[in-house]
Design a protein around this motif. Structure first.
Motif, PDB file in Angstrom:
ATOM      1  N   GLN A 621      18.337  -0.936  -7.828  1.00  0.00           N
ATOM      2  CA  GLN A 621      17.870  -1.308  -6.497  1.00  0.00           C
ATOM      3  C   GLN A 621      17.233  -0.127  -5.774  1.00  0.00           C
ATOM      4  O   GLN A 621      16.222  -0.276  -5.086  1.00  0.00           O
ATOM      5  CB  GLN A 621      19.050  -1.878  -5.688  1.00  0.00           C
ATOM      6  CG  GLN A 621      19.501  -3.253  -6.160  1.00  0.00           C
ATOM      7  CD  GLN A 621      20.787  -3.693  -5.492  1.00  0.00           C
ATOM      8  OE1 GLN A 621      21.794  -2.984  -5.543  1.00  0.00           O
ATOM      9  NE2 GLN A 621      20.769  -4.854  -4.857  1.00  0.00           N
ATOM     10  N   ILE A 622      17.813   1.066  -5.926  1.00  0.00           N
ATOM     11  CA  ILE A 622      17.228   2.278  -5.330  1.00  0.00           C
ATOM     12  C   ILE A 622      15.864   2.564  -5.958  1.00  0.00           C
ATOM     13  O   ILE A 622      14.891   2.901  -5.267  1.00  0.00           O
ATOM     14  CB  ILE A 622      18.161   3.487  -5.511  1.00  0.00           C
ATOM     15  CG1 ILE A 622      19.490   3.259  -4.794  1.00  0.00           C
ATOM     16  CG2 ILE A 622      17.495   4.756  -4.998  1.00  0.00           C
ATOM     17  CD1 ILE A 622      19.365   3.081  -3.307  1.00  0.00           C
ATOM     18  N   ALA A 623      15.770   2.410  -7.278  1.00  0.00           N
ATOM     19  CA  ALA A 623      14.493   2.650  -7.963  1.00  0.00           C
ATOM     20  C   ALA A 623      13.437   1.645  -7.509  1.00  0.00           C
ATOM     21  O   ALA A 623      12.262   1.990  -7.346  1.00  0.00           O
ATOM     22  CB  ALA A 623      14.702   2.560  -9.472  1.00  0.00           C
ATOM     23  N   LEU A 624      13.842   0.386  -7.294  1.00  0.00           N
ATOM     24  CA  LEU A 624      12.898  -0.621  -6.815  1.00  0.00           C
ATOM     25  C   LEU A 624      12.436  -0.285  -5.394  1.00  0.00           C
ATOM     26  O   LEU A 624      11.250  -0.415  -5.060  1.00  0.00           O
ATOM     27  CB  LEU A 624      13.542  -2.002  -6.862  1.00  0.00           C
ATOM     28  CG  LEU A 624      12.660  -3.171  -6.393  1.00  0.00           C
ATOM     29  CD1 LEU A 624      11.396  -3.256  -7.238  1.00  0.00           C
ATOM     30  CD2 LEU A 624      13.431  -4.479  -6.477  1.00  0.00           C
ATOM     31  N   ALA A 625      13.368   0.164  -4.560  1.00  0.00           N
ATOM     32  CA  ALA A 625      12.997   0.565  -3.196  1.00  0.00           C
ATOM     33  C   ALA A 625      12.047   1.753  -3.224  1.00  0.00           C
ATOM     34  O   ALA A 625      11.112   1.844  -2.415  1.00  0.00           O
ATOM     35  CB  ALA A 625      14.257   0.904  -2.399  1.00  0.00           C
ATOM     36  N   ARG A 626      12.269   2.681  -4.148  1.00  0.00           N
ATOM     37  CA  ARG A 626      11.373   3.840  -4.293  1.00  0.00           C
ATOM     38  C   ARG A 626       9.955   3.399  -4.647  1.00  0.00           C
ATOM     39  O   ARG A 626       8.978   4.014  -4.214  1.00  0.00           O
ATOM     40  CB  ARG A 626      11.926   4.781  -5.368  1.00  0.00           C
ATOM     41  CG  ARG A 626      11.103   6.029  -5.583  1.00  0.00           C
ATOM     42  CD  ARG A 626      11.832   6.995  -6.493  1.00  0.00           C
ATOM     43  NE  ARG A 626      12.136   6.403  -7.787  1.00  0.00           N
ATOM     44  CZ  ARG A 626      12.914   6.979  -8.708  1.00  0.00           C
ATOM     45  NH1 ARG A 626      13.485   8.142  -8.442  1.00  0.00           N
ATOM     46  NH2 ARG A 626      13.149   6.379  -9.859  1.00  0.00           N
ATOM     47  N   ALA A 627       9.837   2.354  -5.444  1.00  0.00           N
ATOM     48  CA  ALA A 627       8.509   1.848  -5.802  1.00  0.00           C
ATOM     49  C   ALA A 627       7.889   1.082  -4.637  1.00  0.00           C
ATOM     50  O   ALA A 627       6.697   1.237  -4.332  1.00  0.00           O
ATOM     51  CB  ALA A 627       8.604   0.958  -7.034  1.00  0.00           C
ATOM     52  N   LEU A 628       8.673   0.247  -3.944  1.00  0.00           N
ATOM     53  CA  LEU A 628       8.124  -0.587  -2.883  1.00  0.00           C
ATOM     54  C   LEU A 628       7.719   0.200  -1.650  1.00  0.00           C
ATOM     55  O   LEU A 628       6.820  -0.216  -0.908  1.00  0.00           O
ATOM     56  CB  LEU A 628       9.148  -1.663  -2.488  1.00  0.00           C
ATOM     57  CG  LEU A 628       9.479  -2.696  -3.585  1.00  0.00           C
ATOM     58  CD1 LEU A 628      10.563  -3.655  -3.106  1.00  0.00           C
ATOM     59  CD2 LEU A 628       8.228  -3.465  -3.991  1.00  0.00           C
ATOM     60  N   VAL A 629       8.380   1.352  -1.386  1.00  0.00           N
ATOM     61  CA  VAL A 629       8.044   2.130  -0.198  1.00  0.00           C
ATOM     62  C   VAL A 629       6.627   2.693  -0.289  1.00  0.00           C
ATOM     63  O   VAL A 629       6.006   3.023   0.729  1.00  0.00           O
ATOM     64  CB  VAL A 629       9.074   3.268   0.008  1.00  0.00           C
ATOM     65  CG1 VAL A 629       8.794   4.427  -0.955  1.00  0.00           C
ATOM     66  CG2 VAL A 629       9.060   3.764   1.460  1.00  0.00           C
ATOM     67  N   ARG A 630       6.088   2.760  -1.471  1.00  0.00           N
ATOM     68  CA  ARG A 630       4.718   3.232  -1.657  1.00  0.00           C
ATOM     69  C   ARG A 630       3.675   2.150  -1.373  1.00  0.00           C
ATOM     70  O   ARG A 630       2.487   2.419  -1.374  1.00  0.00           O
ATOM     71  CB  ARG A 630       4.541   3.745  -3.092  1.00  0.00           C
ATOM     72  CG  ARG A 630       5.220   5.081  -3.328  1.00  0.00           C
ATOM     73  CD  ARG A 630       5.381   5.390  -4.793  1.00  0.00           C
ATOM     74  NE  ARG A 630       5.689   6.798  -5.006  1.00  0.00           N
ATOM     75  CZ  ARG A 630       6.859   7.364  -4.746  1.00  0.00           C
ATOM     76  NH1 ARG A 630       7.855   6.619  -4.261  1.00  0.00           N
ATOM     77  NH2 ARG A 630       7.042   8.655  -4.951  1.00  0.00           N
ATOM     78  N   GLN A 631       4.136   0.921  -1.199  1.00  0.00           N
ATOM     79  CA  GLN A 631       3.250  -0.218  -0.995  1.00  0.00           C
ATOM     80  C   GLN A 631       2.184  -0.268  -2.092  1.00  0.00           C
ATOM     81  O   GLN A 631       0.980  -0.217  -1.826  1.00  0.00           O
ATOM     82  CB  GLN A 631       2.595  -0.148   0.386  1.00  0.00           C
ATOM     83  CG  GLN A 631       3.592  -0.192   1.530  1.00  0.00           C
ATOM     84  CD  GLN A 631       2.938  -0.105   2.886  1.00  0.00           C
ATOM     85  OE1 GLN A 631       1.716   0.027   2.990  1.00  0.00           O
ATOM     86  NE2 GLN A 631       3.751  -0.191   3.935  1.00  0.00           N
ATOM     87  N   PRO A 632       2.628  -0.346  -3.345  1.00  0.00           N
ATOM     88  CA  PRO A 632       1.681  -0.264  -4.468  1.00  0.00           C
ATOM     89  C   PRO A 632       0.836  -1.530  -4.578  1.00  0.00           C
ATOM     90  O   PRO A 632       1.273  -2.627  -4.191  1.00  0.00           O
ATOM     91  CB  PRO A 632       2.594  -0.095  -5.681  1.00  0.00           C
ATOM     92  CG  PRO A 632       3.847  -0.802  -5.288  1.00  0.00           C
ATOM     93  CD  PRO A 632       4.017  -0.566  -3.818  1.00  0.00           C
ATOM     94  N   GLN A 633      -0.359  -1.334  -5.118  1.00  0.00           N
ATOM     95  CA  GLN A 633      -1.223  -2.483  -5.388  1.00  0.00           C
ATOM     96  C   GLN A 633      -0.910  -3.082  -6.752  1.00  0.00           C
ATOM     97  O   GLN A 633      -1.123  -4.255  -6.987  1.00  0.00           O
ATOM     98  CB  GLN A 633      -2.689  -2.063  -5.321  1.00  0.00           C
ATOM     99  CG  GLN A 633      -3.668  -3.211  -5.218  1.00  0.00           C
ATOM    100  CD  GLN A 633      -3.469  -4.023  -3.944  1.00  0.00           C
ATOM    101  OE1 GLN A 633      -3.230  -3.481  -2.874  1.00  0.00           O
ATOM    102  NE2 GLN A 633      -3.524  -5.345  -4.062  1.00  0.00           N
ATOM    103  N   VAL A 634      -0.416  -2.228  -7.670  1.00  0.00           N
ATOM    104  CA  VAL A 634      -0.014  -2.683  -9.004  1.00  0.00           C
ATOM    105  C   VAL A 634       1.454  -2.291  -9.189  1.00  0.00           C
ATOM    106  O   VAL A 634       1.796  -1.102  -9.129  1.00  0.00           O
ATOM    107  CB  VAL A 634      -0.886  -2.049 -10.105  1.00  0.00           C
ATOM    108  CG1 VAL A 634      -0.423  -2.528 -11.483  1.00  0.00           C
ATOM    109  CG2 VAL A 634      -2.358  -2.376  -9.893  1.00  0.00           C
ATOM    110  N   LEU A 635       2.301  -3.272  -9.409  1.00  0.00           N
ATOM    111  CA  LEU A 635       3.736  -3.033  -9.574  1.00  0.00           C
ATOM    112  C   LEU A 635       4.133  -3.439 -10.991  1.00  0.00           C
ATOM    113  O   LEU A 635       3.890  -4.553 -11.424  1.00  0.00           O
ATOM    114  CB  LEU A 635       4.539  -3.844  -8.552  1.00  0.00           C
ATOM    115  CG  LEU A 635       6.057  -3.654  -8.584  1.00  0.00           C
ATOM    116  CD1 LEU A 635       6.429  -2.213  -8.281  1.00  0.00           C
ATOM    117  CD2 LEU A 635       6.734  -4.610  -7.589  1.00  0.00           C
TER     118      LEU A 635
END
Length: 717
Positions: A621-635
């Motif tokens: 969950q922490i790793a997912l939050a780390r990815a989402l905080v960047r507001q990526p265009q490709v996840l």
């Protein structure tokens, strides 16, 4: 065989004829010496030129050419008697004509000394073709040494201060033996109190100045070394982090850490300290020679005869010691690699009960290093013994000739004492000069390893500059071929083509080893494909700015990596300007906010090394939050819900579904994740075998039994 016998016969004939000619000229010199009207020295040098010409002519006549070693033997053999007697005349000021002693023993001594001199030149300055590699190696070492000095540019002020202190220390130190001799002369003649006190006072002042300046010099240079070492470690670490992943897969971790921790320190200390010793010794040597010439130029020239002998000893030592030094560096790096492997794989070591085996392996590496260091120590002990014996022999010669010069009134007892003190220091300085020059070249062996990494260009280019304001996230793999650097002949992707459309979820399925994770690695630009291209919004990935690209493409793996620090630091990892509100919003999307707030310190709670203080689901969950905080265009999601409970999984999937413009690539095995995908891609044999929605692929499976989509019906999960 006949040709070899003829060659040997010609060489024997040349040797016999040369001996006959030389003996004839040698004995003729004795007859000419009694009847010649020319001066003694003129006759000596004319005879030397005649012998050299005759021997050269005989050799050329029979052999046809002159070997470089043979040329040196002839030159030394012809000139040695003239040089010897000229030097004797200069030392003794005798005008008696001795002439060449007409004796076979004298001729044999000259021949042996000439051969020894020629061999000395052959060893110290070789002319053979196989010496080219050694010369090239020394030239490379000089280039590396100059490069290290240029890297010291930010410390030039410190180095200049050290040089000033060094000069003052040497200047003061040089006059201490001079005033020691003055004191002895004052005590040995009529005692003059004023002169005695003045000499003692000056000697004390010079001693104090030398000590203070030497201490300041050492402190300043240590500061320069510390500053240089820190900069080089940061510079090397930065260069290493820019290398492609394939570099770390083919380079041992122990070797990298050894270069980073040990070689940078060795490079800074060895070069700077050696320059310090070299300059100090060189300045002191020049000053001492000037003072010694003023005391007795004859003894000075005799003393300088030690230089070629010291040079020969040093040359042999440098060659062997450098080879052993490189072997020790490699052996130390190998031992460090064993430790790193065992510590990082301690679970496997414990599972297979191989603790004793690993201990023996580490012991073997340490023993190899110990044996190499023992050879180093033995070589250095022999070298120091040879240096000491050479110095003692020269000191005995100085005492013998000094007594003769005192008896003849050419110098005083105090001057001889001063000269012997200088000679003791100067002999050591000359040996130090020959040693330190070779040691400086040896020390850049560590610098060469460091520069090898600093100069290495990563195979994955990160010099793109494209940073568009708007990004749709459309990804296209076009005829991509790829093989990993460790296995260049084993293709992982072959003619691979795939489109990831913006706003859609694509699921990659297939057995392990078919290239699913490789697609993710290429999309992250961890590797560079050998053929084909990968486009993001119709632009090659390598055209994008490195930081921009990795903010717009985020990956959440099945086994996430967390770093020591707080939860807040891990979520905002790599983002310098990330507010707490943004962090909390990303945590809510990842369904992590509630469990974080239940912790004692909340977002400031420590995760421990590798996230050891958190559960596996918490880390994901922490790793997912780390990815989402960047507001990526490709996840990119690699089976991230495998450790989550049903409720958390459902909330996360609902959150991700509320991002209509986001491109999502999922590597999944759960039916729910595959069914939700807009397109499912079946990979087999490094290619795309089948592609479509879940329903389309199920229809194809009913129509064609050969369809390989191994996904059970939805109601059977």
């Amino acid at each position: 065989m006949t040709g070899n016998a003829a060659t040997v016969s010609r060489k024997v004939a040349a040797l016999l004829l040369a001996v006959c000619v030389d003996l004839s000229l040698f004995y003729a010199a004795g007859l000419v010496a009694t009847r010649s009207e020319f001066g003694h020295l003129t006759r000596l040098w004319a005879h030397a030129a005649l012998r050299g010409s005759a021997l050269t002519a005989v050799t050329l006549l029979i052999l046809g050419d002159l070997d470089p070693l043979l040329t040196r033997v002839i030159a030394a053999h012809s000139l040695l008697p003239a040089v010897f007697e000229t030097g004797t005349d200069a030392l003794y000021h005798e005008d008696t004509e001795r002439g060449s002693s007409v004796d076979v023993r004298s001729w044999l001594m000259c021949a042996g000394a000439s051969l020894a001199a020629a061999l000395f030149w052959e060893i110290t300055v070789p002319d053979a073709d196989d010496a080219a590699a050694g010369k090239e190696k020394k030239q490379k070492a000089r280039v590396l040494f100059v490069r290290v000095l240029r890297l010291y540019r930010p410390e030039y002020l410190l180095l200049l201060g050290g040089l000033v202190m060094l000069t003052l220390a040497v200047f003061c130190e040089m006059f201490i033996p001079f005033y020691t001799g003055r004191v002895i002369d004052i005590l040995g003649t009529r005692y003059q109190p004023n002169e005695f006190v003045s000499a003692l006072l000056l000697m004390g002042l010079y001693s104090l100045g030398s000590s203070v300046s030497a201490g300041c010099r050492g402190g300043i240079l240590l500061c320069a070394i510390s500053s240089f070492t820190c900069r080089m470690k940061v510079k090397l670490f930065g260069a290493l982090t820019k290398q492609e992943i394939g570099f770390f897969e083919t380079t041992k971790t122990g070797e990298i850490t050894s270069r980073l921790s040990k070689d940078t320190t060795l490079m800074g200390r060895a070069v700077c300290l050696n320059v310090n010793v070299l300059l100090r010794t060189f300045i002191k040597t020049l000053g001492m020679i000037a003072l010694m010439m003023s005391l007795s130029w004859k003894l000075t020239f005799l003393m300088l005869m030690e230089t070629p002998v010291a040079g020969l000893i040093q040359n042999v030592y440098d060659t062997r010691y450098q080879r052993l030094s490189l072997a020790v560096q490699d052996s130390t790096a190998q031992a460090a690699e064993v430790v790193n492997e065992v510590v990082s794989s301690i679970h496997a070591v414990r599972s297979f009960n191989t603790e004793k085996h690993e201990a023996r392996r580490y012991d073997d590496c340490l023993m190899d290093t110990h044996n190499l260091k023992t050879q180093q120590s033995t070589l250095r002990a022999v070298y120091l013994l040879a240096r000491r014996l050479t110095g003692l022999a020269m000191q005995g010669i100085m005492l013998y000739y000094g007594r003769l010069f005192i008896q003849s009134g050419q110098m005083t007892t105090g001057n001889l004492v001063s000269f012997i003190l200088y000679q003791s220091d100067l002999g050591e300085n000359i040996r130090t000069l020959t040693y330190i020059f070779g040691d400086m070249l040896n020390s850049v062996g560590a610098a060469a390893k460091v520069f090898e990494y600093l100069d290495r260009k990563p195979e994955v280019c990160m010099e793109g500059t494209l940073k568009p304001d708007q990004l749709t996230g459309n990804v296209l793999f076009h005829k991509v071929n790829f093989a990993y650097p460790k296995h260049p002949n084993k293709a992982v992707l072959q003619d691979f083509s795939l489109e990831l459309k913006s706003g859609q979820m694509t699921a990659l399925v297939g057995q392990s080893g078919n290239g699913k994770s490789t697609c993710v690695s290429l999309l992250e630009r961890l590797y560079e494909q050998q053929e084909g291209e990968i486009l993001l919004d119709n632009e090659p990935l390598k055209s994008y700015d490195h930081r921009f690209l990795h903010k717009k493409i985020a990956v959440v793996s099945q086994e996430p990596v967390l770093f020591s620090g707080s939860i807040r630091d891990n979520i905002a990892y790599g983002l310098a300007e990330c507010s707490l509100d943004e962090i909390q919003e990303a945590a809510r999307k990842a369904n992590a906010h509630d469990f974080i707030m239940k912790l004692e310190k909340g977002y400031n709670a420590e995760v421990g090394e590798g996230g050891g203080h958190l559960t596996k689901s918490g880390k994901q969950q922490i790793a997912l939050a780390r990815a989402l905080v960047r507001q990526p265009q490709v996840l990119i999601l690699d089976e991230i819900t495998s450790s989550l409970d049903m409720d958390s999984e459902k909330k996360i999937l609902q959150t991700l579904a509320r991002c209509p413009n986001q491109t999502r690539l999922v590597i999944a095995h759960k039916l729910e994740n595959i069914v939700m995908a807009d397109q499912i891609v079946l990979m087999e044999d490094s290619r795309v075998q089948e592609q479509g929605t879940h329903q389309e692929l199920m229809d194809m499976q009913h129509e064609s039994p050969s369809c390989r989509l191994s996904v059970p019906p939805q109601n059977g999960d």
